[in-house]
Design a protein around this motif. Structure first.
Motif, PDB file in Angstrom:
ATOM      1  N   LYS A 197       0.837  -1.082  -0.055  1.00  0.00           N
ATOM      2  CA  LYS A 197      -0.065  -0.036  -0.097  1.00  0.00           C
ATOM      3  C   LYS A 197       0.955   1.371   0.013  1.00  0.00           C
ATOM      4  CE  LYS A 197      -4.613  -1.350   2.020  1.00  0.00           C
ATOM      5  NZ  LYS A 197      -5.667  -0.839   2.895  1.00  0.00           N
ATOM      6  N   ASP A 228      -3.405   5.119   0.838  1.00  0.00           N
ATOM      7  CA  ASP A 228      -4.937   4.294   1.157  1.00  0.00           C
ATOM      8  C   ASP A 228      -5.122   3.139   0.113  1.00  0.00           C
ATOM      9  OD1 ASP A 228      -6.007   5.684  -0.733  1.00  0.00           O
ATOM     10  OD2 ASP A 228      -7.483   6.416   0.248  1.00  0.00           O
ATOM     11  N   ALA A 229      -4.266   2.838  -0.804  1.00  0.00           N
ATOM     12  CA  ALA A 229      -4.475   1.746  -1.772  1.00  0.00           C
ATOM     13  C   ALA A 229      -3.202   1.257  -2.242  1.00  0.00           C
ATOM     14  CB  ALA A 229      -5.187   2.625  -3.194  1.00  0.00           C
ATOM     15  N   PRO A 230      -3.384  -0.137  -2.825  1.00  0.00           N
ATOM     16  CA  PRO A 230      -2.077  -0.627  -3.188  1.00  0.00           C
ATOM     17  C   PRO A 230      -1.416  -0.139  -4.487  1.00  0.00           C
ATOM     18  CG  PRO A 230      -3.914  -2.450  -3.152  1.00  0.00           C
ATOM     19  CD  PRO A 230      -4.598  -0.838  -3.043  1.00  0.00           C
ATOM     20  N   GLU A 288      -3.592  -0.785  -7.801  1.00  0.00           N
ATOM     21  CA  GLU A 288      -4.719   0.080  -8.001  1.00  0.00           C
ATOM     22  C   GLU A 288      -4.295   1.616  -8.337  1.00  0.00           C
ATOM     23  OE1 GLU A 288      -8.484   2.113  -5.228  1.00  0.00           O
ATOM     24  OE2 GLU A 288      -7.478   0.183  -4.658  1.00  0.00           O
ATOM     25  N   HIS A 289      -3.075   2.136  -7.898  1.00  0.00           N
ATOM     26  CA  HIS A 289      -2.854   3.477  -8.350  1.00  0.00           C
ATOM     27  C   HIS A 289      -2.396   3.276  -9.972  1.00  0.00           C
ATOM     28  CE1 HIS A 289      -2.736   5.469  -4.588  1.00  0.00           C
ATOM     29  NE2 HIS A 289      -1.774   4.510  -4.017  1.00  0.00           N
ATOM     30  N   TYR A 322      -7.298 -10.170  -5.633  1.00  0.00           N
ATOM     31  CA  TYR A 322      -7.539  -8.720  -5.425  1.00  0.00           C
ATOM     32  C   TYR A 322      -8.393  -8.193  -6.656  1.00  0.00           C
ATOM     33  CZ  TYR A 322      -6.882  -3.624  -5.403  1.00  0.00           C
ATOM     34  OH  TYR A 322      -6.819  -2.438  -5.400  1.00  0.00           O
ATOM     35  N   GLU A 366       3.763   8.340  -1.176  1.00  0.00           N
ATOM     36  CA  GLU A 366       2.643   8.907  -0.454  1.00  0.00           C
ATOM     37  C   GLU A 366       2.798  10.206  -0.943  1.00  0.00           C
ATOM     38  OE1 GLU A 366       2.470   7.995   3.488  1.00  0.00           O
ATOM     39  OE2 GLU A 366       2.114   5.795   3.071  1.00  0.00           O
TER      40      GLU A 366
END
Length: 268
Positions: A27, A30-32, A35-36, A63, A253
């Motif tokens: 992660k 708030d996302a893996p 996903e990004h 997932y 991040e």
């Protein structure tokens, strides 16, 4: 648009996190990572994606099954053996739309690249492959002629050169210490590869014809750049973060937060 996300790596630099999960599911915020990248591709207009898997493959498959992104996402299984980048593309070839170019994107790369424009440029130029490059100072460079056609590769620290062109094989390239755009040596330019690239259907067919099952895609490019039209696209303002180590997670991040803020500002 269609794309392939390289997510099969072992993620050894992200240990101990990758002792229990694949790098793709680490992660950031708030996302893996996966996903990004998927959402970036969707924002660029991508409707078909292929994700290759190996390390903790079942976790990535689960997932994707439990998260509906509203686009077609297929899995290319490399559970039995990691096939490297070229072999991975070869294995996944049957999952692509054979009429469209494929954008290749690593799961651990975050960038400010306008992927939609980059893909459009590849379509407009009617070439075999388009490699996104930058002025980043490194030891390993791709070598381009003045038309930005790929002609070779060099490691300026060791003097090693790879090229199908004899005249380039016998050249000695010196590392540029300032802006690479001003570097000039007998008509050739050195730029750093970003890891983001596009293969036209013609190049995909060439990859499929390679006898080896496991091979780097860059080896394919360098072996065939004298016959295939492989070009570079220079992005002088490239911001790219390789999320490969634990100490880059916080940077990632901040990178994503900054990107989200910029997108929000544009939307106002």
């Amino acid at each position: 648009m269609q794309a392939m996300i390289f997510a099969a790596g072992l993620g050894t630099r992200l240990k101990p996190l990758t002792d229990t999960m694949p790098k793709a599911l680490v992660k950031v915020g708030d996302a893996p990572l996966l996903e990004h990248v998927i959402r970036r591709l969707i924002d660029a207009g991508c409707m078909r994606m292929v994700v290759n898997v190996h390390h903790f493959a079942n976790k990535i498959v689960d997932y994707l099954k439990t998260n509906d992104f509203g686009v077609d996402i297929q899995v290319s299984d490399e559970t039995e053996q990691l096939l490297d980048t070229g072999g991975g593309i070869k294995r996944a070839a049957l999952l692509f739309d054979a009429t469209l170019p494929v954008l290749i994107h690593n799961v651990d790369i975050l960038s400010n690249v306008d992927l939609a424009s980059f893909y459009k440029h590849a379509l407009e130029q009617k070439i075999d492959a388009l490699l996104l490059v930058s002025c980043r100072v490194t030891q390993r460079y791709l070598i381009f002629d003045h038309h930005m056609r790929l002609v070779g590769w060099t490691n300026v620290a060791t003097g090693e050169v790879k090229s199908p062109h004899d005249n380039i094989l016998h050249m000695r390239f010196i590392s540029p210490t300032e802006d690479v755009t001003s570097y000039y040596q007998q008509g050739y330019y050195l730029y750093a590869f970003s890891g983001i690239h596009i293969l036209a259907p013609s190049a995909i067919k060439g990859v499929e014809a390679v006898k080896e099952e496991k091979f780097p895609i860059m080896d394919f490019y360098l072996r065939n750049c004298d016959t295939l039209k492989i070009y570079g696209e220079l992005k002088t303002d490239l911001q790219l973060l390789d999320v490969g180590k634990l100490d880059t997670l916080r940077m990632a991040e901040e990178f994503i937060a900054k990107s989200d803020n910029q997108c929000s500002s544009k939307g106002q």
